[in-house]
Design a protein around this motif. Sequence first.
Motif, mmCIF file in Angstrom:
data_model
loop_
_atom_site.group_PDB
_atom_site.id
_atom_site.type_symbol
_atom_site.label_atom_id
_atom_site.label_comp_id
_atom_site.label_asym_id
_atom_site.label_seq_id
_atom_site.Cartn_x
_atom_site.Cartn_y
_atom_site.Cartn_z
ATOM 1 N N LEU A 19 12.021 11.154 25.538
ATOM 2 C CA LEU A 19 11.633 9.758 25.640
ATOM 3 C C LEU A 19 12.366 9.139 26.819
ATOM 4 N N TRP A 20 11.738 8.159 27.447
ATOM 5 C CA TRP A 20 12.368 7.507 28.599
ATOM 6 C C TRP A 20 12.017 6.027 28.615
ATOM 7 N N VAL A 69 11.088 14.417 33.543
ATOM 8 C CA VAL A 69 9.947 13.711 32.943
ATOM 9 C C VAL A 69 8.709 13.959 33.787
ATOM 10 N N HIS A 75 11.236 6.068 34.219
ATOM 11 C CA HIS A 75 12.317 6.382 33.271
ATOM 12 C C HIS A 75 13.396 5.302 33.218
ATOM 13 N N VAL A 79 16.959 8.986 29.975
ATOM 14 C CA VAL A 79 16.065 9.946 29.318
ATOM 15 C C VAL A 79 16.810 10.537 28.133
ATOM 16 N N GLY A 142 6.960 10.968 25.504
ATOM 17 C CA GLY A 142 7.560 9.902 26.282
ATOM 18 C C GLY A 142 6.549 8.853 26.696
#
Length: 247
Positions: A19-20, A69, A75, A79, A142
């Motif tokens: 995830l970002w 990513v 981002h 991250v 993400g």
Amino acid sequence: MSRRKKSHQSHGKASRPRLWGKHAVAAALDNPERKVLKAWATREGAASMQFPAEVPVTLADVADLGRLVPHDAPHQGVVIEVEPLEDIWLDGLLYNAGERAVVLVLDQVTDPHNVGAILRSVAAFGAIGIVTQDRHSPPESGALAKAASGALERVPWARVVNLARALDEIGEAGFWRIGLAGDAAGDLKDALGPPRVALVLGAEGPGLRPNTREHCDALARLPITDAVESLNVSNAAAVALYAASLG
């Protein structure tokens, strides 16, 4: 009902999405149900987050983060790699609902940006959660978390094997099931009324499948003008949720 299957991620190890973005990462860190495995951040990004002591944080520059990513992903200097959230059972979602409740059902809506935006609207208008078919909905990612702007961590999401069977269960729990369809005779405002409502939306283009339509109590359309043929599914969901919240 099925449990949520763990999905493969191209940016992160199998079943461990990355995830970002500051909103998505902060929401994940605030969620006691979310296990954060590791983090990468610029010095500025790290200073803006409250990483638990047990989460290893690697300081990196912007270019290094960009390699973690998808291309051009925003981002914002942070991250994280996480475990997917635990499964949500449909019956628990339905029977823990209050006397007045709205649930959103998605019929093969697969675009992660649309589903993320829908999660954000569900959170904004106080619906109890979303229901999707397990095989025809996007995994946690993400891109989805960024579009949801934190709502992925807050909105219950039940994934089911058979959507028609799930709609039967939703009806048995006392929810009035309204399918959104452009060719419906009546407007959504006329179909609303019962205190428990399930709003059922299909994918852009195909719309609701015939079997899904058959498992709705009513079909309704949004009162849009002839200037456009239809709304994006995430926009349609937001309008429908707003209309349902007025009841």
